[in-house]
Motif scaffolding. Sequence first.
Motif, short mmCIF file in Angstrom:
data_model
loop_
_atom_site.label_atom_id
_atom_site.label_comp_id
_atom_site.label_asym_id
_atom_site.label_seq_id
_atom_site.Cartn_x
_atom_site.Cartn_y
_atom_site.Cartn_z
N GLY A 90 0.74 -1.07 0.08
CA GLY A 90 -0.19 0.00 -0.12
C GLY A 90 0.93 1.21 -0.02
N LEU A 91 0.26 2.17 -0.94
CA LEU A 91 1.39 3.54 -0.96
C LEU A 91 0.56 4.42 -0.57
CD1 LEU A 91 3.34 3.03 -4.33
CD2 LEU A 91 4.03 1.93 -2.28
N ASP A 92 1.41 5.61 -0.13
CA ASP A 92 0.69 7.05 0.25
C ASP A 92 1.45 7.92 -0.41
OD1 ASP A 92 -0.35 9.12 1.13
OD2 ASP A 92 0.32 8.80 3.31
N PHE A 98 6.61 10.14 -0.31
CA PHE A 98 5.85 8.93 -0.79
C PHE A 98 6.28 7.98 0.09
CE2 PHE A 98 5.30 9.97 -5.45
CZ PHE A 98 4.72 10.94 -5.22
N SER A 99 5.37 7.32 0.83
CA SER A 99 5.63 6.21 1.73
C SER A 99 4.69 4.94 1.39
CB SER A 99 5.24 6.67 3.20
OG SER A 99 4.12 6.96 3.39
N GLY A 107 -4.13 -6.01 8.22
CA GLY A 107 -3.55 -4.54 8.01
C GLY A 107 -2.52 -4.54 8.87
N GLN A 108 -1.79 -5.57 9.42
CA GLN A 108 -0.69 -5.32 10.15
C GLN A 108 0.50 -5.06 9.31
OE1 GLN A 108 -1.35 -9.13 11.76
NE2 GLN A 108 -2.08 -8.43 13.76
N VAL A 109 1.33 -4.06 9.70
CA VAL A 109 2.47 -3.65 8.95
C VAL A 109 3.64 -4.50 9.15
CG1 VAL A 109 4.21 -1.77 8.38
CG2 VAL A 109 1.57 -1.39 9.00
N VAL A 110 3.94 -5.07 7.95
CA VAL A 110 5.30 -5.98 8.03
C VAL A 110 6.52 -5.31 7.52
CG1 VAL A 110 6.17 -8.02 6.74
CG2 VAL A 110 3.79 -7.96 7.12
N ARG A 111 6.31 -4.19 6.92
CA ARG A 111 7.64 -3.59 6.40
C ARG A 111 7.02 -2.24 6.06
NH1 ARG A 111 11.56 -3.76 1.48
NH2 ARG A 111 13.13 -2.31 2.67
N SER A 112 7.95 -0.96 6.11
CA SER A 112 7.61 0.34 5.70
C SER A 112 8.70 1.07 5.27
CB SER A 112 6.58 0.97 6.85
OG SER A 112 7.47 1.44 7.97
N LEU A 113 8.16 1.95 4.57
CA LEU A 113 9.41 2.66 3.69
C LEU A 113 9.08 4.08 3.34
CD1 LEU A 113 12.57 2.43 2.43
CD2 LEU A 113 11.46 1.69 0.54
N ARG A 114 9.85 5.01 3.32
CA ARG A 114 9.64 6.40 3.15
C ARG A 114 10.52 7.11 2.40
NH1 ARG A 114 9.54 11.64 5.31
NH2 ARG A 114 7.36 12.51 5.77
N LEU A 115 10.11 7.70 1.09
CA LEU A 115 11.04 8.50 0.41
C LEU A 115 10.66 9.74 0.00
CD1 LEU A 115 11.43 5.67 -2.60
CD2 LEU A 115 12.84 6.03 -0.48
N LEU A 126 6.69 10.03 -10.78
CA LEU A 126 6.26 8.63 -11.18
C LEU A 126 7.36 7.71 -10.95
CD1 LEU A 126 4.42 6.76 -12.46
CD2 LEU A 126 5.21 7.62 -14.59
N ASP A 127 8.67 8.14 -11.19
CA ASP A 127 9.95 7.39 -10.94
C ASP A 127 9.75 6.78 -9.40
OD1 ASP A 127 10.50 7.33 -13.61
OD2 ASP A 127 12.03 8.79 -13.62
N LEU A 128 9.72 7.89 -8.72
CA LEU A 128 9.82 7.71 -7.22
C LEU A 128 8.83 6.58 -6.66
CD1 LEU A 128 11.36 8.81 -4.82
CD2 LEU A 128 9.45 10.24 -4.37
N VAL A 129 7.47 6.55 -7.54
CA VAL A 129 6.55 5.62 -7.36
C VAL A 129 7.13 4.10 -7.22
CG1 VAL A 129 4.30 4.73 -7.70
CG2 VAL A 129 4.65 7.08 -7.63
N ILE A 130 7.67 4.22 -8.55
CA ILE A 130 8.54 2.72 -9.31
C ILE A 130 9.42 2.38 -8.12
CG2 ILE A 130 9.80 1.79 -11.11
CD1 ILE A 130 7.92 3.65 -13.08
N GLU A 131 10.23 3.24 -7.88
CA GLU A 131 11.34 2.98 -6.91
C GLU A 131 10.56 2.36 -5.67
OE1 GLU A 131 13.96 6.30 -6.30
OE2 GLU A 131 14.68 5.35 -4.55
N LEU A 132 9.76 2.89 -5.07
CA LEU A 132 9.10 2.60 -3.89
C LEU A 132 8.28 1.15 -4.01
CD1 LEU A 132 8.42 3.66 -1.01
CD2 LEU A 132 6.40 4.69 -1.94
N VAL A 133 7.77 0.94 -5.18
CA VAL A 133 7.15 -0.49 -5.21
C VAL A 133 8.17 -1.41 -5.42
CG1 VAL A 133 5.75 -1.99 -6.77
CG2 VAL A 133 5.09 0.60 -6.46
#
Lengths: 390, 390
Positions: A90-92, A98-99, A107-115, A126-133
């Motif tokens: 799931g992205l925000d 972009f996290s 809905g338990q968070v296994v991993r998270s990342l914030r750019l 858009l590139d940042l979205v791709i990097e995040l996924v």
Amino acid sequence: MVAATLPGKATHQHTRAFNQQLVLRAVYDHSSISRAEIARQTGLTRTSVSDLVGDLLREGLVEESGRGPSNGGKAPILLRVAADSRHIIGLDLGESAFSGVVVNLRGQVVRSLRLPLEGRDGEAALDLVIELVQALRADSQRNLLGVGIGAPGLIDSDRGVVRWAVNLDWTELALGPLLEERFGLPVVVGNDSQVAALAELTFFRRPRPQNLVVLRIGRGVGAGVILNGQLFQGDGYGAGEIGHVAVDGLTGRCRCGSVGCLETVASMRALVAMASQGSPEVVDEASLFSSFAAGDGTAREVALGAARHVGRAIAGLVGALSVRHVLIVGPVAGLGQPWLEEVRSTVRQSSLPVLATETRIDFGHVSDDIVALGASAMVMTNELGLSLVR
Amino acid sequence: MVAATLPGKATHQHTRAFNQQLVLRAVYDHSSISRAEIARQTGLTRTSVSDLVGDLLREGLVEESGRGPSNGGKAPILLRVAADSRHIIGLDLGESAFSGVVVNLRGQVVRSLRLPLEGRDGEAALDLVIELVQALRADSQRNLLGVGIGAPGLIDSDRGVVRWAVNLDWTELALGPLLEERFGLPVVVGNDSQVAALAELTFFRRPRPQNLVVLRIGRGVGAGVILNGQLFQGDGYGAGEIGHVAVDGLTGRCRCGSVGCLETVASMRALVAMASQGSPEVVDEASLFSSFAAGDGTAREVALGAARHVGRAIAGLVGALSVRHVLIVGPVAGLGQPWLEEVRSTVRQSSLPVLATETRIDFGHVSDDIVALGASAMVMTNELGLSLVR
């Protein structure tokens, strides 16, 4: 023309799929449940339930979780959702970063990342979205159900297209199809406030309300509208876009191009800007919260003024939709109960008394991840049919 | 608790009933249609369609209407709704009179009757309803589907209970059950503005919009909200009660007990009262219309001011629901296009440009019978499933 609005025919396959979703949802809505109880709640025969549960066990979505109390006879086997049998990304797409999260079916968070966004828009965003996924997918190969994205602006969720996201400089961007092709996974895209409402419905509200409005107040102001158990997006997909409805008497120019939008007086951005003019110690959200709590005159005036505008907006929603459950989520919750009380009292004064007394207004789940969780919920809804209604 | 919100199971009987409603609706939505075309539009097989049409012919709901153009082979038999195979009684419990109609399945009025209210309320008003149904039923014995009632106030349509109708002094009145027992016919009760929206959807809009807001401005101000092809009433059954939402800056006391309601400046009652203060020739709706058309300063100021308030309210609905179709019905239509243009331009200024440009705002069907027709439509919807959606 008429054909387009006719619902599809019902077939035996539809019936079976529908009933299977019914069973899965009954299991999902309980921490554990017996086959007999599922039959009681769904109205299906025990034979059908056993049959459908068998399928769900084979798919790994459901697992046995021991035995329940006996009613004299043999103690029944209990079932529960196999929470980690599927993961979802799931992205925000937030305003400063972009996290993303990887969550399980609960809905338990296994991993998270914030750019951090660092001002990027257009192609770079858009590139940042791709990097995040890519980063989130790297160590989450197990049974990924798909990718959900909560984005600002007007989103056509049927086509996965961002119609208009002013901050990101995206117009008619086919974000969903583009990522689906790239990653070979189902991708759904929804408006950030709309998916926040789905997060509340899917993960945090039991019993599930049939109708629910979730107001999200952060840098902007928006809402998600759940009607008849489902996210309602409207013809233009903009349902809940109350931040850009003009308020009588306001004259400030909004970043959307209009004048006097609710956002110009009720967003956190507006609150901090207005309060900082009278109180030099207010420089950001945190200092606004502490000044408000400390009784600073300007901070109180600005925040309570916003509460009254928000109350009017909620009264409008209550009048239009006669919903009984309203939640407020996002950073604004930092203003706490005194602020919420001002919202409540305004709603009471501004709507039909008989409707106002039936309306509950509360803060929702407090989490920075609510949009990312909601985006995941949207994937679950689409892929597993968890929000089905008749 | 959860069980209450779970949809019912799907069975083969449901499937058949559902498909039959699908066929009936396809026939209903056309003046005439062939079996092949029904199959094409519904996605059902020709065999199923023939089978289901056979049932509808036997029930008399559908009839043959000649042959259509041939495509080389034998010219296909056309089918149409047997408009007079069923009649429905529809009532409008208006403010100065209770009126009623007997209509056929096309909403054509077979008979109508109007009984002046003369200030009656409570039991006496209830007696008048009974008198009206008796009189209308007397010469309409043929296949009466039921009685529909459009009443002011908050109506629980599931139980047929008038929760609160201030003018009639009715509180928690079980109007539906009471009349069902008395007349042995299905009786449905709905809010007057809500059923007016159903009238538009059922009888006057082709293709049927999925989402539609119908604003009704007469003595009061209310709306009916159609979402996903169905009347949406909300948890408290008060969806569309926008007449009693407070407007910023207004201070007038409303008959509902609140202050500053939209009704205090936008209802016909308010318009006539305000305009008559500056223009002695304005004494009723008709004279307001002619003064407005003649360019009378006060009449224009008052009416255009109301248009702007109505425009703001519509902008709120467009923001909340992202609906593309808005209709305005009721006596206010007498103010004509210049008034409507003021509403439209206010909506454009008060909502997100990308949503505002997609929104069509028009006057709806002009008829004194719109509430009574809508009440009939509610009976048709319930008894024949004509508004089914997936």
